[in-house]
Write an enzyme that holds these catalytic residues in place. Structure first.
Site, PDB file in Angstrom:
ATOM      1  N   HIS A 379      86.594  77.355 -27.622  1.00  0.00           N
ATOM      2  CA  HIS A 379      87.204  77.035 -28.914  1.00  0.00           C
ATOM      3  C   HIS A 379      86.187  77.038 -30.050  1.00  0.00           C
ATOM      4  CE1 HIS A 379      90.474  76.072 -31.353  1.00  0.00           C
ATOM      5  NE2 HIS A 379      90.980  75.025 -30.735  1.00  0.00           N
ATOM      6  N   ASP A 383      90.224  80.672 -32.323  1.00  0.00           N
ATOM      7  CA  ASP A 383      91.290  79.667 -32.392  1.00  0.00           C
ATOM      8  C   ASP A 383      92.558  80.210 -31.738  1.00  0.00           C
ATOM      9  OD1 ASP A 383      89.606  77.910 -33.890  1.00  0.00           O
ATOM     10  OD2 ASP A 383      90.029  79.122 -35.669  1.00  0.00           O
TER      11      ASP A 383
END
Length: 405
Positions: A379, A383
């Site tokens: 992450h 995204d």
């Protein structure tokens, strides 16, 4: 003197000295195999960097060998050829120290003796309770090896009185199994990955009907060309197409930058049963046809299962596929990312399911071959938008594969 170095191209994996193929005093030519190293992926031979005489062994059997470390040294073969004896090993120093500390009690002496051995031998001595001072080492300079400990355990088992038949107990039995090198290395790599990278997983459902139809029509033709046409070949090809939508998936994260690669080098996890798994890499997938991918996969997976992969076969991966469905799982989360890559694809078990499909504006109930596909991402790198965009394109390619494409 010429240093014999542990190769740098190990992508962060730890190596263990498995065995020396030459002994001190041996004359070697350039590229003669000198020593075997074992990592969590493969066993590789380190060749002689120059012609000469092996004059020193600095890392012996079962020693850890980090990239760039000095394994040993070569001298000039034109000299008198006198062998240089290796420096006293840590095990000998520890044994001598243990003798001096006998006055402190047998426990202190044994602990000192154990401390001087290689990590693998120390683990074996601790797990088995074998007294190292009672063993004769067969390693370089009389050093104990893991095989010496294993032989001592087997000898004890042969002379020990037969155990009575096991009796039921409310506490249950415990069987201790020492970790092998590959399992320990895999464990360390997995822990490192989940420690440094925030893992997030997205899941889509994928219909394999189109590629099943294509495979049924073309499988025999591919076999004539020397390729086994597997579902994995289609998955690899679809991954390359999906990278066009979200190029950052094909990247590596560093503290000061993100390196996004033009070449798509896809590692394919290949299970080795109880021995763990290896991940051979299909390089430059963006330049390969489906036939080219299938040929490369046939070669890599065949050699993986026969233990014939080379370090080069495992190097340079920018993305990885875990086909966990072959062993029956529908879904796995998170599938741990192979650092320093940024994502990994999981492919679950393919099975027939009942679904509702729109046909000519009307809902119909159909039986379709479906599986769950998941993308686990770092992450820090991307995204949800890029993740879902990548999976959407991947599923689109698989579900719309032309039967003659």
């Amino acid at each position: 003197m010429t240093d014999i170095l542990v190769p740098f191209e190990q992508e962060g994996t730890k190596a263990i000295v498995r065995s020396w193929l030459k002994k001190i005093g041996d004359v070697v030519a350039v590229n003669d195999p000198l020593v075997e190293l074992e990592t969590d992926k493969v066993t590789q031979e380190v060749p002689a960097p120059a012609a000469g005489v092996l004059t020193a062994i600095l890392l012996d059997t079962d020693d850890e060998a980090t990239p760039g470390a000095i394994l040993g040294r070569l001298g000039d073969a034109a000299t008198d050829g006198a062998a240089v004896a290796p420096a006293p090993s840590a095990s000998h120093t520890a044994v001598d120290r243990g003798r001096r500390e006998e006055a402190a009690g047998p426990g202190a002496a044994r602990a000192a003796a154990v401390a001087g051995h290689s990590p693998a031998v120390r683990r074996a001595l601790k797990q088995t309770g074998i007294d190292p001072s009672a063993l004769t080492g067969t390693g370089r300079g009389g050093r104990l090896t893991r095989a010496d400990v294993d032989r001592a355990v087997a000898a004890q088992a042969q002379v020990a009185p037969a155990a009575p038949p096991p009796q039921p107990t409310s506490e249950g039995g415990v069987r201790s199994v020492p970790h092998d090198r590959m399992r320990l290395a895999i464990a360390q790599n997995m822990l490192q990955s989940v420690t440094i990278a925030p893992h997030v997983t997205a899941v889509f459902e994928c219909d394999f009907g189109a590629i099943m139809a294509h495979r049924a029509r073309h499988k025999s033709d591919y076999q004539k060309s020397g390729a086994n046409l597997t579902f994995t070949a289609y998955v690899v090809a679809a991954c390359a197409e999906a990278m066009k939508v979200a190029p950052a998936i094909n990247s590596r994260w560093y503290d000061d930058r993100l390196d996004i690669f033009d070449d798509i080098n896809i590692g394919v996890g290949t299970a080795l049963g109880d021995k763990g798994l290896v991940v051979p890499v299909v390089g430059q997938v963006q330049n390969l046809s489906l036939l080219g991918i299938a040929k490369r996969l046939s070669d890599l997976t065949g050699r993986a299962r026969t233990g014939k992969l080379t370090p080069q076969d495992m190097r340079g991966g920018t993305f990885t596929i875990s086909n966990h469905g072959v062993s029956g799982s529908l879904f796995a989360s998170p599938i741990i990312i192979a650092q320093p890559q940024s994502a990994i694809l999981g492919v679950g078990k393919l099975e027939k399911r009942v679904v509702v499909r729109d046909v000519g504006g009307a809902d119909t109930i159909q039986i379709r071959p479906l599986c769950y596909v998941s993308l686990t991402i770092d992450h820090r790198v991307v995204d949800g938008h890029q993740t879902n965009g990548w999976l959407s394109r991947f599923v689109e390619v698989i579900e719309n594969w032309p039967i003659d494409g």
